[in-house]
Design an enzyme around this catalytic site. Structure first.
Site, mmCIF file in Angstrom:
data_model
loop_
_atom_site.group_PDB
_atom_site.id
_atom_site.type_symbol
_atom_site.label_atom_id
_atom_site.label_comp_id
_atom_site.label_asym_id
_atom_site.label_seq_id
_atom_site.Cartn_x
_atom_site.Cartn_y
_atom_site.Cartn_z
ATOM 1 N N SER A 87 15.817 -69.195 6.777
ATOM 2 C CA SER A 87 16.527 -69.469 8.031
ATOM 3 C C SER A 87 16.578 -70.978 8.268
ATOM 4 O O SER A 87 15.703 -71.712 7.784
ATOM 5 C CB SER A 87 15.773 -68.808 9.188
ATOM 6 O OG SER A 87 16.277 -69.262 10.421
ATOM 7 N N TYR A 137 8.113 -67.092 14.213
ATOM 8 C CA TYR A 137 9.239 -66.842 13.302
ATOM 9 C C TYR A 137 9.532 -68.101 12.472
ATOM 10 O O TYR A 137 9.669 -68.033 11.247
ATOM 11 C CB TYR A 137 10.464 -66.431 14.117
ATOM 12 C CG TYR A 137 11.717 -66.208 13.293
ATOM 13 C CD1 TYR A 137 11.851 -65.074 12.504
ATOM 14 C CD2 TYR A 137 12.785 -67.110 13.324
ATOM 15 C CE1 TYR A 137 13.005 -64.849 11.750
ATOM 16 C CE2 TYR A 137 13.936 -66.895 12.583
ATOM 17 C CZ TYR A 137 14.043 -65.764 11.795
ATOM 18 O OH TYR A 137 15.183 -65.547 11.052
ATOM 19 N N LYS A 160 9.366 -68.564 8.320
ATOM 20 C CA LYS A 160 10.476 -68.968 7.453
ATOM 21 C C LYS A 160 10.143 -70.261 6.701
ATOM 22 O O LYS A 160 10.625 -70.468 5.582
ATOM 23 C CB LYS A 160 11.764 -69.097 8.264
ATOM 24 C CG LYS A 160 12.275 -67.739 8.792
ATOM 25 C CD LYS A 160 12.605 -66.766 7.650
ATOM 26 C CE LYS A 160 13.218 -65.474 8.128
ATOM 27 N NZ LYS A 160 13.546 -64.528 7.055
HETATM 28 N N1 LIG Z 1 20.911 -63.145 12.304
HETATM 29 C C1 LIG Z 1 20.537 -64.410 12.265
HETATM 30 O O1 LIG Z 1 20.899 -65.218 13.123
HETATM 31 C C2 LIG Z 1 19.638 -64.889 11.155
HETATM 32 C C3 LIG Z 1 19.515 -66.273 10.954
HETATM 33 C C4 LIG Z 1 18.696 -66.749 9.950
HETATM 34 C C5 LIG Z 1 18.028 -65.866 9.149
HETATM 35 N N2 LIG Z 1 18.153 -64.523 9.354
HETATM 36 C C6 LIG Z 1 17.403 -63.639 8.465
HETATM 37 O O2 LIG Z 1 18.278 -62.713 7.861
HETATM 38 C C7 LIG Z 1 17.560 -61.540 7.512
HETATM 39 C C8 LIG Z 1 18.350 -60.318 7.970
HETATM 40 O O3 LIG Z 1 18.433 -60.355 9.386
HETATM 41 P P1 LIG Z 1 19.655 -59.749 10.220
HETATM 42 O O4 LIG Z 1 20.089 -60.791 11.154
HETATM 43 O O5 LIG Z 1 20.630 -59.126 9.314
HETATM 44 O O6 LIG Z 1 18.871 -58.658 11.084
HETATM 45 P P2 LIG Z 1 19.029 -57.075 11.259
HETATM 46 O O7 LIG Z 1 20.453 -56.722 11.445
HETATM 47 O O8 LIG Z 1 18.055 -56.714 12.304
HETATM 48 O O9 LIG Z 1 18.552 -56.499 9.844
HETATM 49 C C9 LIG Z 1 17.203 -56.524 9.477
HETATM 50 C C10 LIG Z 1 16.996 -55.584 8.316
HETATM 51 O O10 LIG Z 1 15.593 -55.592 7.978
HETATM 52 C C11 LIG Z 1 15.094 -54.256 8.011
HETATM 53 N N3 LIG Z 1 13.722 -54.247 8.496
HETATM 54 C C12 LIG Z 1 13.262 -54.726 9.678
HETATM 55 N N4 LIG Z 1 11.951 -54.494 9.793
HETATM 56 C C13 LIG Z 1 11.565 -53.841 8.672
HETATM 57 C C14 LIG Z 1 10.337 -53.301 8.210
HETATM 58 N N5 LIG Z 1 9.228 -53.344 8.952
HETATM 59 N N6 LIG Z 1 10.302 -52.693 7.000
HETATM 60 C C15 LIG Z 1 11.419 -52.610 6.245
HETATM 61 N N7 LIG Z 1 12.623 -53.083 6.623
HETATM 62 C C16 LIG Z 1 12.702 -53.692 7.840
HETATM 63 C C17 LIG Z 1 16.009 -53.526 8.989
HETATM 64 O O11 LIG Z 1 15.961 -52.118 8.731
HETATM 65 P P3 LIG Z 1 16.409 -51.007 9.842
HETATM 66 O O12 LIG Z 1 17.507 -51.620 10.665
HETATM 67 O O13 LIG Z 1 16.881 -49.859 9.004
HETATM 68 O O14 LIG Z 1 15.193 -50.721 10.645
HETATM 69 C C18 LIG Z 1 17.367 -54.139 8.652
HETATM 70 O O15 LIG Z 1 17.925 -53.525 7.520
HETATM 71 C C19 LIG Z 1 16.183 -61.669 8.141
HETATM 72 O O16 LIG Z 1 15.257 -62.101 7.167
HETATM 73 C C20 LIG Z 1 16.384 -62.764 9.177
HETATM 74 O O17 LIG Z 1 15.197 -63.463 9.467
HETATM 75 C C21 LIG Z 1 18.950 -64.013 10.332
#
Ligand SMILES: NC(=O)c1ccc[n+]([C@@H]2O[C@H](COP(=O)([O-])OP(=O)(O)OC[C@H]3O[C@@H](n4cnc5c(N)ncnc54)[C@H](OP(=O)(O)O)[C@@H]3O)[C@@H](O)[C@H]2O)c1
Length: 258
Positions: free
Chosen positions: A142, A156, A160
């Site tokens: 991130s 968080y 990261k």
């Molecule tokens: N969105 C942003 O602004 C952003 C920015 C920078 C980095 N990121 C990173 O991108 C990655 C994906 O995030 P996202 O934004 O796409 O979020 P998201 O839509 O909430 O997706 C998160 C995914 O991780 C899975 N997950 C969560 N907790 C888990 C656990 N305990 N065990 C196994 N799987 C788990 C969820 O599964 P279920 O939904 O099936 O429970 C979902 O598939 C993360 O690493 C996040 O830190 C996101």
């Protein structure tokens, strides 16, 4: 011919958000996919979309990464089906809002278990197979690894920063085996990850209205597709000389420090 035809790509957290979009992009390039998630219905929907888009095969794995069992199950089922692995995308992640006063041992453990420990031990189990294919790892980190914001995301951000360091250390260790290891570092992408933190629709909307102008390019939030494009590039043979890098997909937000 698809760029990933004949290649096996494992994406964690593919039931939603960035993982789902990344899966769809690899599917268009004819990859054989292994997708994990906790929500069975959402994962099945993404798997169907991937098949329709051109994925050679799609394996769905329900796995929780707060336990060793979920980590082992993910690698075991992937290898049982495909008998090889070319790309591991460590994407699953969680966020809590924390300050020095609101951080708890439970929040710390949960965040580090999912964001740091699970990628490390998934990768450990995947390495023997990645060595055979001269494959690669893409960690979803991130922009928060490099910026401490006013948005109260201390634990968080710490997790990261650890992902970035894991990426660099592993890249050094695996270079002789020709296994590449990189990170993609997105800034704000409207997904469900902040739903837990921003409870009302109004808070959610306001949050992303605030973050949009912080990105210098276009003064808007990043899209999941823009992140998926970066993942696909780093995982591809177009990036054969790239390892240990951190690719910010942030519209210049990190250099602006906001
Ligand atoms: N969105 C942003 O602004 C952003 C920015 C920078 C980095 N990121 C990173 O991108 C990655 C994906 O995030 P996202 O934004 O796409 O979020 P998201 O839509 O909430 O997706 C998160 C995914 O991780 C899975 N997950 C969560 N907790 C888990 C656990 N305990 N065990 C196994 N799987 C788990 C969820 O599964 P279920 O939904 O099936 O429970 C979902 O598939 C993360 O690493 C996040 O830190 C996101």
């Amino acid at each position: 011919m698809g760029e990933f035809e004949g290649k096996v790509v494992l994406i964690t957290g593919a039931s939603s958000g960035l993982g789902a979009e990344t899966a769809r992009l690899f599917a268009k390039e004819k990859a054989s996919l292994s997708l994990t998630g906790r929500n069975e219905e959402n994962l099945a929907k993404v798997a169907e979309e991937c098949k329709a888009l051109g994925a050679e095969e799609v394996l769905q794995i329900i796995a929780h990464f707060d336990s060793r069992q979920g980590i082992e199950k993910t690698i075991n089922e992937t290898i049982k089906k495909y008998n090889k692995l070319n790309v591991l995308v460590n994407n699953a992640g969680i966020v809590y809002s924390t300050t020095i006063n609101t951080a708890t041992p439970e929040i710390f453990d949960d965040t580090f278990n999912i964001n740091v420990k699970a990628p490390l031990f998934l990768t450990q189990l995947a390495i023997p197979f990645l060595e055979k294919t001269k494959g690669n790892v893409v960690n979803i980190s991130s922009s928060s690894s490099q910026m401490s914001t006013k948005l109260e995301l201390m634990v968080y951000c710490m997790s990261k920063a650890a992902v970035d360091q894991f990426t660099k250390s592993l890249a050094i260790e695996m270079a002789k085996k020709e296994v590449r290891v990189n990170a993609v570092n997105p800034a704000s992408v409207p997904t469900k990850i902040f739903r837990k933190v921003l409870k009302t629709e109004d808070d959610y909307k306001k949050y992303y209205e605030t973050t949009g102008p912080m990105h210098l390019l276009h003064e808007r939030n990043v899209t999941a597709r823009e992140v998926a494009d970066a993942v696909l590039f780093l995982a591809s043979d177009r990036a054969t000389m790239i390892t240990g890098t951190r690719l910010n997909v942030d519209g210049g937000r990190v250099i602006a420090g906001q």
